[in-house]
Design a protein around this motif. Structure first.
Motif, PDB file in Angstrom:
ATOM      1  N   ASP A  57     -68.316 -46.707 -45.038  1.00 49.07           N
ATOM      2  CA  ASP A  57     -68.412 -48.095 -45.485  1.00 49.07           C
ATOM      3  C   ASP A  57     -67.034 -48.750 -45.501  1.00 49.07           C
ATOM      4  OD1 ASP A  57     -69.751 -50.420 -46.521  1.00 49.07           O
ATOM      5  OD2 ASP A  57     -69.098 -49.847 -48.538  1.00 49.07           O
ATOM      6  N   VAL A  58     -66.062 -48.057 -46.073  1.00 46.86           N
ATOM      7  CA  VAL A  58     -64.703 -48.598 -46.141  1.00 46.86           C
ATOM      8  C   VAL A  58     -64.105 -48.710 -44.729  1.00 46.86           C
ATOM      9  CG1 VAL A  58     -62.356 -48.189 -46.992  1.00 46.86           C
ATOM     10  CG2 VAL A  58     -64.314 -47.804 -48.497  1.00 46.86           C
ATOM     11  N   ALA A  59     -64.295 -47.702 -43.896  1.00 39.76           N
ATOM     12  CA  ALA A  59     -63.759 -47.739 -42.531  1.00 39.76           C
ATOM     13  C   ALA A  59     -64.323 -48.913 -41.734  1.00 39.76           C
ATOM     14  CB  ALA A  59     -64.057 -46.425 -41.812  1.00 39.76           C
ATOM     15  N   ALA A  60     -65.566 -49.284 -42.041  1.00 41.91           N
ATOM     16  CA  ALA A  60     -66.203 -50.401 -41.334  1.00 41.91           C
ATOM     17  C   ALA A  60     -65.821 -51.752 -41.934  1.00 41.91           C
ATOM     18  CB  ALA A  60     -67.720 -50.227 -41.361  1.00 41.91           C
ATOM     19  N   GLY A  61     -65.015 -51.730 -43.007  1.00 43.77           N
ATOM     20  CA  GLY A  61     -64.573 -52.977 -43.622  1.00 43.77           C
ATOM     21  C   GLY A  61     -65.376 -53.383 -44.835  1.00 43.77           C
ATOM     22  N   GLY A  62     -66.176 -52.464 -45.359  1.00 49.06           N
ATOM     23  CA  GLY A  62     -67.026 -52.763 -46.520  1.00 49.06           C
ATOM     24  C   GLY A  62     -66.299 -52.603 -47.822  1.00 49.06           C
ATOM     25  N   ALA A  63     -66.987 -52.075 -48.815  1.00 53.75           N
ATOM     26  CA  ALA A  63     -66.479 -51.936 -50.183  1.00 53.75           C
ATOM     27  C   ALA A  63     -65.130 -51.229 -50.202  1.00 53.75           C
ATOM     28  CB  ALA A  63     -67.480 -51.157 -51.029  1.00 53.75           C
ATOM     29  N   LEU A  64     -64.245 -51.713 -51.036  1.00 52.92           N
ATOM     30  CA  LEU A  64     -62.918 -51.108 -51.144  1.00 52.92           C
ATOM     31  C   LEU A  64     -62.820 -50.123 -52.297  1.00 52.92           C
ATOM     32  CD1 LEU A  64     -60.666 -54.180 -50.370  1.00 52.92           C
ATOM     33  CD2 LEU A  64     -61.443 -52.373 -48.830  1.00 52.92           C
ATOM     34  N   HIS A  65     -63.741 -50.182 -53.254  1.00 49.14           N
ATOM     35  CA  HIS A  65     -63.690 -49.290 -54.407  1.00 49.14           C
ATOM     36  C   HIS A  65     -65.071 -48.683 -54.641  1.00 49.14           C
ATOM     37  CE1 HIS A  65     -59.671 -50.658 -55.375  1.00 49.14           C
ATOM     38  NE2 HIS A  65     -60.093 -51.893 -55.212  1.00 49.14           N
ATOM     39  N   PRO A  66     -65.124 -47.429 -55.087  1.00 53.80           N
ATOM     40  CA  PRO A  66     -66.428 -46.840 -55.388  1.00 53.80           C
ATOM     41  C   PRO A  66     -67.136 -47.621 -56.484  1.00 53.80           C
ATOM     42  CG  PRO A  66     -64.657 -45.231 -55.684  1.00 53.80           C
ATOM     43  CD  PRO A  66     -64.018 -46.544 -55.328  1.00 53.80           C
ATOM     44  N   LYS A  67     -68.433 -47.598 -56.409  1.00 46.97           N
ATOM     45  CA  LYS A  67     -69.241 -48.338 -57.376  1.00 46.97           C
ATOM     46  C   LYS A  67     -69.414 -47.602 -58.690  1.00 46.97           C
ATOM     47  CE  LYS A  67     -71.666 -50.610 -53.635  1.00 46.97           C
ATOM     48  NZ  LYS A  67     -70.779 -50.206 -52.581  1.00 46.97           N
ATOM     49  N   ASP A  68     -69.052 -46.302 -58.752  1.00 46.77           N
ATOM     50  CA  ASP A  68     -69.234 -45.559 -60.010  1.00 46.77           C
ATOM     51  C   ASP A  68     -67.948 -45.402 -60.777  1.00 46.77           C
ATOM     52  OD1 ASP A  68     -69.617 -42.349 -58.308  1.00 46.77           O
ATOM     53  OD2 ASP A  68     -67.869 -43.610 -58.532  1.00 46.77           O
TER      54      ASP A  68
END
Length: 166
Positions: free
Chosen positions: A155-166
């Motif tokens: 997800d991060v590599a694709a440009g998505g979320a920068l921080h874990p949700k937990d």
């Protein structure tokens, strides 16, 4: 992105002298533990000998096809033909050392020679490449260690979320 690919790196398997059990085992684990990531039967497969240029060529082709995750199996030991880490480093732009460190640390309690693995992981653009051992057991155990990390990593590599949700 095109999904996942699994590449077996083995002189004997590529010459038809041995049946590849490791690549199919990795595909099975991915399909079982991450069923929504790829429709059944769509995980790409590759098989090449322990030849650095052949590995570089295939990894480059798979990155060009925009696979989001490429798992290699084999060629990570200390033998003179074990050149997968060198080939992977020629392809990737940036290393992700924590994945290889986690695999070694996670598998070492049950297999002391895990510390001799030279596996690497890294990114080529948005494609994550991870080296796994060549043995069926080693590949499955090492992938099991990092599997919980991979959805967030991709997800991060694709440009998505920068921080874990937990």
């Amino acid at each position: 992105m095109a999904g996942f690919a699994v590449v077996t790196i083995s002189d004997r398997c590529s010459a038809g002298l041995q049946v590849d059990a490791t690549g199919p085992a990795v595909v099975r684990l991915l399909s079982q533990q991450w069923p929504g990531a790829n429709p059944p039967g769509t995980i790409g497969r590759g098989l090449v000998p322990d030849n650095e240029d052949a590995i570089v060529t295939l990894l480059g082709e798979l990155c060009h096809q925009e696979y989001e995750l490429i798992l290699t199996a084999g060629g990570t030991g200390l033998g003179p033909r074990d050149v997968t880490p060198e080939a992977t480093r020629r392809v990737i732009d940036r290393e992700v050392p924590g994945l290889a460190e986690a695999m070694r640390a996670g598998s070492a309690p049950g297999y002391r020679f895990a510390w001799l693995s030279r596996a690497v992981a890294g990114l080529k653009g948005k494609t994550l490449i991870v080296n796994l051992p060549g043995s069926e057991r080693g590949a499955v155990e090492n992938l099991s260690v990092i599997l919980p990390l991979l959805p967030h990593a991709l997800d991060v590599a694709a440009g998505g979320a920068l921080h874990p949700k937990d």
